[in-house]
Scaffold this active site. Structure first.
Site, short mmCIF file in Angstrom:
data_model
loop_
_atom_site.label_atom_id
_atom_site.label_comp_id
_atom_site.label_asym_id
_atom_site.label_seq_id
_atom_site.Cartn_x
_atom_site.Cartn_y
_atom_site.Cartn_z
N TYR A 150 0.80 -0.98 0.11
CA TYR A 150 0.01 0.11 0.00
C TYR A 150 0.85 1.23 0.04
O TYR A 150 1.79 1.42 0.81
CB TYR A 150 -0.89 0.18 1.30
CG TYR A 150 -1.82 1.16 1.26
CD1 TYR A 150 -2.93 1.37 0.32
CD2 TYR A 150 -1.70 2.11 2.05
CE1 TYR A 150 -3.84 2.51 0.57
CE2 TYR A 150 -2.39 3.33 2.79
CZ TYR A 150 -3.51 3.15 1.56
OH TYR A 150 -4.54 4.58 1.84
N ASP A 245 9.35 2.90 0.25
CA ASP A 245 8.14 3.53 0.86
C ASP A 245 8.21 3.04 2.42
O ASP A 245 7.93 1.91 2.83
CB ASP A 245 6.78 2.81 0.49
CG ASP A 245 5.64 3.48 1.07
OD1 ASP A 245 5.98 4.01 2.20
OD2 ASP A 245 4.52 3.23 0.75
N LYS A 273 3.64 8.62 9.22
CA LYS A 273 3.49 8.17 10.31
C LYS A 273 4.42 8.63 11.35
O LYS A 273 4.39 9.68 11.85
CB LYS A 273 3.46 6.50 10.12
CG LYS A 273 2.28 6.12 9.40
CD LYS A 273 2.13 4.79 9.18
CE LYS A 273 0.49 4.54 8.29
NZ LYS A 273 0.78 3.86 7.30
C1 LIG Z 1 0.14 4.28 5.90
C2 LIG Z 1 0.85 4.14 4.49
C3 LIG Z 1 0.77 5.08 3.50
C4 LIG Z 1 -0.13 6.23 3.29
O1 LIG Z 1 -0.12 7.08 4.52
P1 LIG Z 1 -1.14 8.03 4.73
O2 LIG Z 1 -0.47 9.05 5.67
O3 LIG Z 1 -2.27 7.10 5.10
O4 LIG Z 1 -1.76 8.62 3.53
C5 LIG Z 1 1.76 4.84 2.41
N1 LIG Z 1 2.49 3.78 2.43
C6 LIG Z 1 2.52 2.85 3.53
C7 LIG Z 1 3.78 2.00 3.48
C8 LIG Z 1 1.81 3.11 4.49
O5 LIG Z 1 1.62 2.10 5.60
#
Ligand SMILES: *Cc1c(COP(=O)(O)O)cnc(C)c1O
Length: 434
Positions: A150, A245, A273
Site C-alpha cells: 500500500y 516506501d 507516520k
Molecule cells: C500508511 C501508509 C501510506 C499512506 O500514508 P497516509 O498518511 O495514510 O496517507 C503509504 N505507504 C505505507 C507503506 C503506509 O503504511
C-alpha cells in the site's frame, strides 16, 4: 490496571450512528469501520501511554499506535509540551520557519542516502510526489508496484493485477482511469523472477520500482534474502529508480529505517507516520541530484499550503530527537515484540490450529493459515472467521488489535511486560473459546 468487568459499547454505538449520518460510513478512513471484522467501531475518548480509553470508559492496551506513529506511546509528555509551546506561537504561517530546517537536518542525518527532504501532509502525498519526481528525473512513465503493498490512495497505486502477470494493471477502484492504470505494473512480493520478467517486457520504459521494504499492509511480511538486493541490481542495470516506501518502517525498524536495518540503498525514500509524531506529516527524500529536480529548484511541481506546519514539525522533531537519542529503544521494542510472539507460539501449538506468526522488529502479524505468508496471495489464505472471532475476543478483554488480518501490529515503547502478560492471558482465553 483498572478495567471494566464486561465491555459494553452503548456510547460508541450511539456515536457511530450519529457519525454515519454526516460522514460516509461514519469514518474518515475505511479500515476504522470494522467492515472486515464485523461489528461496530469503538470511539476513542483519550489515550495515555500504552492505553486507549473509549467513550464507554473501556480501557485497552493499544497494539496499533495510530497505525504506527505513536512509537513513544500516547500523549508523551515531551511531545505534548512541544506542541503546546508551538501552538502558543501561532499554528500556521505559510512562510518558512527555522523548525523546518531543524527537522530536515535531523531526518537527513538519521536516514541513509537522503541529502534533502521535502515535507508534505500524509504518506499518500509523499508516495504520489515521489513517483512524480521519479518520472520527472528519468523521463519515463511506467512504475512497478507489488500486489498487497500500500502506498496511499492516489490513483497510480489503486491498481490490481491485470490478466497477465507481465501486462499492465487495471484499476481496483472506480474513479481510477484505464489511462492511469496502464502505467502501473504489478509484481509479486518476494518473487525476483517476476520482477525480472516485468523489467524485460518493459525495457526502456520504467521510471521506478516502489516497494514496502518490509511489507506491513498484507500483515507483516519481511523480504526474503536476495529479493531487495536483486531489485537493487536490476534498477542499477536499467537506470530505474528504486523507491522505498518507508511510511511504516521509517524511524520504526531502526533510526535509519529499513534501509539501515537491511543495509540496502534506496534512491528515493518516502516517510509518514512516525516522522509526524502523531500529527499529519509525510516526507520524501533522496540524494541532492534527484531532489534538485523539484520546484522551485527544478521543473517537477509539488507544493502544500500546510506543508511544514509548525505544530506538525514540532511533534515530529521532538519524536525524532527522542528516537535519535535513545538507541536502546529499538532493542527494547524488538525484545518486547519477540517476547509476545514467542509466548503466543506454544499457546497456538497447544490449540492445534494452523497459524503463521510473522515478525520483524516492532512489527508483527498473526495469520490463521498453514501457508507461510510471504506475499499477498498467501496472506489472503487466512481463515477470516477465526480472525474475526479472535479480534473481537481480544477487544472484549481490553486488547486493541488491528481490525483486519491484512494489517500489522505496531508496538510502542510505553507497553510494559505486565501489559504483554495481560495480553497473553487474554490470548489464551480467546484461543480456548475459538
Ligand atoms: C500508511 C501508509 C501510506 C499512506 O500514508 P497516509 O498518511 O495514510 O496517507 C503509504 N505507504 C505505507 C507503506 C503506509 O503504511
Amino acid at each position: 490496571m483498572k478495567r471494566n468487568d464486561t465491555y459494553t459499547y452503548a456510547r460508541s454505538s450511539k456515536l457511530f450512528s450519529a457519525a454515519k449520518k454526516v460522514i460516509p460510513g461514519g469514518v474518515n478512513s475505511p479500515v476504522r469501520a470494522f467492515k472486515s471484522v464485523g461489528g461496530e467501531p469503538i470511539f476513542i475518548e483519550k489515550a495515555e501511554g500504552a492505553y486507549l480509553f473509549d467513550a464507554d470508559a473501556n480501557q485497552y492496551i493499544d497494539f496499533i499506535a495510530s497505525w504506527g506513529p505513536m512509537i513513544l506511546g500516547h500523549a508523551h509528555e515531551e511531545v505534548v509540551n512541544a506542541l503546546m509551546s508551538s501552538a502558543r506561537k501561532g499554528t500556521s504561517f505559510g512562510i518558512p520557519t527555522a523548525l523546518e530546517t531543524k527537522i530536515a537536518e535531523l531526518a537527513c542525518k538519521m536516514a541513509p542516502n537522503v541529502d534533502q527532504i521535502r515535507f508534505v501532509n500524509s504518506g499518500t502525498e509523499a508516495c504520489m510526489s515521489a513517483i512524480r519526481l521519479a518520472r520527472g528525473f528519468t523521463g519515463k512513465d511506467k512504475i512497478i508496484k507489488f500486489s498487497g503493498c500500500y502506498h496511499g490512495h492516489s490513483d497510480s497505486f489503486l491498481i490490481e493485477a491485470g490478466s497477465g502477470a507481465v501486462t499492465f494493471g487495471s484499476p481496483n477502484s472506480p474513479g481510477v482511469t484505464q489511462g492511469t492504470a496502464k502505467d502501473t505494473l504489478l509484481a509479486r512480493y518476494n518473487d525476483l523472477n517476476n520482477v525480472e520478467e516485468i523489467f524485460k517486457a518493459n525495457a526502456g520504459e520504467l521510471a521506478a520500482v516502489i516497494i514496502e521494504p518490509v511489507a506491513g499492509n498484507m500483515g507483516c511480511i519481511p523480504p526474503v534474502k536476495g529479493f531487495l538486493e536483486g531489485i537493487r541490481q536490476l534498477c542499477d542495470e536499467h537506470g530505474v529508480l528504486f523507491i522505498f516506501d518507508e511510511v511504516m518502517t521509517g524511524f520504526r525498524l531502526a533510526p535509519g529505517g529499513a534501509q539501515e536495518l537491511l543495509d540496502i540503498r534506496a534512491d528515493i525514500v518516502t516517510y509518514g507516520k512516525v516522522i509526524g509524531g502523531g500529527l499529519p506529516v509525510g516526507a520524501f527524500g533522496a540524494r541532492k541530484e534527484i531532489m534538485s529536480h523539484l520546484a522551485p529548484e527544478g521543473p517537477v511541481y509539488q507544493a502544500g499550503t500546510l506543508s511544514g506546519n509548525p505544530l506538525a514539525m514540532s511533534a515530529g522533531y521532538t519524536t525524532l530527537s527522542i528516537l535519535n537519542e535513545s538507541p536502546d529503544l529499538y532493542q527494547r521494542l524488538n525484545q518486547k515484540t519477540t517476547y509476545l510472539k514467542d509466548q503466543m507460539k506454544p499457546l497456538l501449538d497447544e490449540k492445534g490450529i494452523p497459524y503463521q506468526l510473522n515478525q520483524l522488529g516492532s512489527m508483527m502479524s498473526l495469520h490463521f493459515t498453514e501457508h507461510p505468508v510471504t506475499d499477498f496471495e498467501s496472506s489472503s489464505t487466512g481463515n477470516n472467521a477465526f480472525f474475526n472471532a479472535y479480534f473481537h475476543g481480544m477487544l472484549e478483554r481490553g486488547i486493541y488489535l488491528p481490525p483486519s488480518a491484512f494489517e500489522s501490529y505496531f508496538l510502542n515503547d510505553a507497553i510494559s511486560y505486565k501489559d504483554l502478560d495481560f495480553t497473553l492471558d487474554a490470548f489464551q482465553q480467546v484461543l480456548k473459546a475459538l
